[in-house]
Design a protein around this motif. Structure first.
Motif, PDB file in Angstrom:
ATOM      1  N   UNK A  89       8.417  11.440 -14.739  1.00 40.42           N
ATOM      2  CA  UNK A  89       7.177  11.069 -15.410  1.00 40.42           C
ATOM      3  C   UNK A  89       6.393   9.995 -14.651  1.00 40.42           C
ATOM      4  N   UNK A  90       6.666   9.853 -13.373  1.00 37.29           N
ATOM      5  CA  UNK A  90       5.905   8.953 -12.515  1.00 37.29           C
ATOM      6  C   UNK A  90       5.659   9.643 -11.184  1.00 37.29           C
ATOM      7  N   UNK A  91       4.527   9.364 -10.580  1.00 34.67           N
ATOM      8  CA  UNK A  91       4.215   9.932  -9.275  1.00 34.67           C
ATOM      9  C   UNK A  91       4.948   9.159  -8.188  1.00 34.67           C
ATOM     10  N   UNK A  92       5.585   9.891  -7.299  1.00 40.17           N
ATOM     11  CA  UNK A  92       6.319   9.282  -6.196  1.00 40.17           C
ATOM     12  C   UNK A  92       5.470   9.359  -4.925  1.00 40.17           C
ATOM     13  N   UNK A  93       5.323   8.236  -4.259  1.00 35.41           N
ATOM     14  CA  UNK A  93       4.535   8.176  -3.031  1.00 35.41           C
ATOM     15  C   UNK A  93       5.431   8.315  -1.810  1.00 35.41           C
ATOM     16  N   UNK A  94       5.012   9.136  -0.861  1.00 35.67           N
ATOM     17  CA  UNK A  94       5.706   9.280   0.417  1.00 35.67           C
ATOM     18  C   UNK A  94       4.749   8.839   1.519  1.00 35.67           C
ATOM     19  N   UNK A  95       5.086   7.753   2.199  1.00 42.69           N
ATOM     20  CA  UNK A  95       4.229   7.218   3.260  1.00 42.69           C
ATOM     21  C   UNK A  95       4.958   7.317   4.595  1.00 42.69           C
ATOM     22  N   UNK A  96       4.244   7.746   5.622  1.00 41.34           N
ATOM     23  CA  UNK A  96       4.861   7.842   6.940  1.00 41.34           C
ATOM     24  C   UNK A  96       5.281   6.455   7.412  1.00 41.34           C
ATOM     25  N   UNK A  97       6.359   6.404   8.175  1.00 40.72           N
ATOM     26  CA  UNK A  97       6.902   5.130   8.644  1.00 40.72           C
ATOM     27  C   UNK A  97       7.371   5.271  10.085  1.00 40.72           C
ATOM     28  N   UNK A  98       7.460   4.144  10.769  1.00 38.09           N
ATOM     29  CA  UNK A  98       7.970   4.127  12.131  1.00 38.09           C
ATOM     30  C   UNK A  98       9.414   3.646  12.119  1.00 38.09           C
ATOM     31  N   UNK A  99      10.325   4.560  12.429  1.00 35.41           N
ATOM     32  CA  UNK A  99      11.744   4.215  12.460  1.00 35.41           C
ATOM     33  C   UNK A  99      12.357   4.763  13.746  1.00 35.41           C
ATOM     34  N   UNK A 100      12.290   3.984  14.787  1.00 37.73           N
ATOM     35  CA  UNK A 100      13.023   4.262  16.034  1.00 37.73           C
ATOM     36  C   UNK A 100      12.767   5.635  16.630  1.00 37.73           C
ATOM     37  N   UNK A 101      11.582   6.167  16.513  1.00 34.43           N
ATOM     38  CA  UNK A 101      11.266   7.437  17.135  1.00 34.43           C
ATOM     39  C   UNK A 101      11.591   8.659  16.309  1.00 34.43           C
ATOM     40  N   UNK A 102      12.100   8.465  15.103  1.00 36.29           N
ATOM     41  CA  UNK A 102      12.386   9.599  14.218  1.00 36.29           C
ATOM     42  C   UNK A 102      11.146   9.938  13.398  1.00 36.29           C
ATOM     43  N   UNK A 103      11.082  11.155  12.883  1.00 28.88           N
ATOM     44  CA  UNK A 103      10.044  11.519  11.923  1.00 28.88           C
ATOM     45  C   UNK A 103      10.459  10.931  10.587  1.00 28.88           C
ATOM     46  N   UNK A 104       9.699   9.986  10.075  1.00 27.13           N
ATOM     47  CA  UNK A 104      10.191   9.196   8.944  1.00 27.13           C
ATOM     48  C   UNK A 104       9.154   9.028   7.840  1.00 27.13           C
ATOM     49  N   UNK A 105       9.676   8.963   6.607  1.00 27.73           N
ATOM     50  CA  UNK A 105       8.861   8.666   5.428  1.00 27.73           C
ATOM     51  C   UNK A 105       9.599   7.650   4.570  1.00 27.73           C
TER      52      UNK A 105
ATOM     53  N   UNK B 241      16.412  14.685  -2.479  1.00 25.41           N
ATOM     54  CA  UNK B 241      15.945  15.906  -3.137  1.00 25.41           C
ATOM     55  C   UNK B 241      14.544  16.289  -2.667  1.00 25.41           C
ATOM     56  N   UNK B 242      13.676  15.295  -2.446  1.00 31.34           N
ATOM     57  CA  UNK B 242      12.333  15.579  -1.935  1.00 31.34           C
ATOM     58  C   UNK B 242      12.412  16.152  -0.525  1.00 31.34           C
ATOM     59  N   UNK B 243      13.245  15.550   0.313  1.00 27.93           N
ATOM     60  CA  UNK B 243      13.381  16.020   1.691  1.00 27.93           C
ATOM     61  C   UNK B 243      13.924  17.443   1.755  1.00 27.93           C
TER      62      UNK B 243
END
Length: 370
Positions: free
Chosen positions: A95-111, A122-124
């Motif tokens: 019952x709440x919106x979850x935010x996914x923001x891109x992030x910089x983590x050591x060269x990985x594709x990250x959120x 579960x989102x991933x």
């Protein structure tokens, strides 16, 4: 049982890592983590999803992802909470919106996700966030603090691995037995050198179909990682802590308190980790202020009740003396200097069969394990 010879002698790998020259170590430290750019996706490489419960700025996550990316063997993707979600258990955000923001983590594709570790996994795995929906392996950690016995029920990092198993994806949860006034941030880097061979072995065997099914492995690393006595297959103990609630003065709010506004709505502020980067801390502080303004504006129509009684409490875990004497229990092995590897199951009805299969696999991958 996995055929012998598929994985090199793990203990020799660990010893060789211990004996690396200081010059090599210094050279690695000089490489800027922030300078690493995301690596392009390679269809020929296995996908590894990394999550945790300590948040995007935790040193355990940084060192683990950096090591995985530098190997160049995998497509490394990261999906972690924006802030510390330790002891969140297997909770999800409804019952709440979850935010996914891109992030910089050591060269990985990250959120970074405004939710729990279970939300992250579960989102991933849902296919809504990444272009894929099933990685080869999920690694949850490296956590600051051990998770033995009943602590696994409260643990967010263990829940991340459990959620992966619920989706049918092999998983590992990894924790460092962090001790206040004794442990240092560099211990996380040493912990990575200890567990990385096991992570690599797990990925190889998942691809070959020889990794144990219907369970995930909880890995507990001793306080001094490089002084470990080896890997030991263990059983989950009954170790538990007392949940102790402390009354707190209403004139002073403790870290992580729940602030209520005039409309009765509130916003929970997660304590920023002491190892958080200045940039990460500033970003989350700005987000918190923004969210507080939104919450206060939506609750402006409400009326406060001056006669309403409010009390404030803070929870702490108090460890109890353990009477279990079995040396094969997780916390016993950890206290004795071993890396404890404990299979975790979803169905207790087939636990014995899984235990045997897992024992065969671990004894083959870890030749000197006990």
């Amino acid at each position: 049982m996995m055929p012998p010879g598929l994985v090199s002698n793990l203990q020799e790998v660990l010893l060789s890592r211990k004996g690396e020259s200081n010059s090599n170590a210094n050279a690695e430290q000089e490489q800027s983590v922030e300078a690493l750019e995301p690596v392009e996706f390679d269809d020929s490489k296995p996908i590894v999803l990394v999550t945790n419960s300590d948040g995007v700025d935790s040193p355990g996550l940084t060192h683990l992802v950096q090591a995985l990316v530098q190997q160049g063997l995998y497509n490394v993707h990261v999906c972690v909470p924006q802030s510390d979600k330790s002891a969140s258990g297997h909770s999800v955000t409804l019952r709440e919106t979850v935010e996914a923001a891109s992030a910089k983590v050591c060269g990985a594709t990250a959120f970074e996700i405004s939710g729990t570790p279970v939300d992250c996994v579960s989102l991933a795995l849902s296919g809504a966030l990444f272009s894929w929906s099933k990685p080869t392996l999920v690694v949850s950690g490296i956590n600051r603090g051990s998770n033995c016995g009943h602590h696994m029920l409260y643990s967010g990092v263990v829940a991340g691995a459990r959620e992966a198993l619920l989706w049918g994806v092999p998983a590992l949860s990894i924790s460092l037995n962090w001790k206040k006034d004794e442990s240092q941030e560099d211990d996380f880097k040493d912990a990575v050198s200890v567990c990385l061979p096991l992570v690599n072995a797990a990925i190889k065997d998942v691809e070959k179909g020889t990794f144990p099914k219907s369970c995930f492995l909880n890995i507990e690393i001793p306080t001094s990682p490089l002084s470990n006595k080896g890997f030991k297959l263990t059983k989950q103990s009954m170790r538990k802590s007392t949940l102790n609630w402390l009354a707190v003065s209403s004139s002073r709010y403790p870290p992580g308190h729940f602030m209520a506004n005039q409309g009765g709505l509130g916003l929970q502020f997660a304590q920023l980790g002491r190892d958080a980067s200045a940039a990460g801390a500033a970003r989350r502080l700005a987000t918190q202020k923004k969210n507080l303004e939104i919450v206060e504006s939506t609750g402006a129509a409400g009326k406060s009740d001056p006669n309403r009684v409010k009390k404030y409490f803070r929870l702490e875990f108090l460890d109890k003396e353990q009477e279990e004497g079995d040396e094969d229990l997780d916390y016993r092995a950890l206290e004795n200097g071993y890396v404890a590897v404990t299979p975790q199951f979803l169905s207790p009805l087939i636990e014995s069969d899984i235990q045997m299969a897992c024992s065969d696999w671990v004894s083959t991958v870890l030749p000197d394990g006990q």
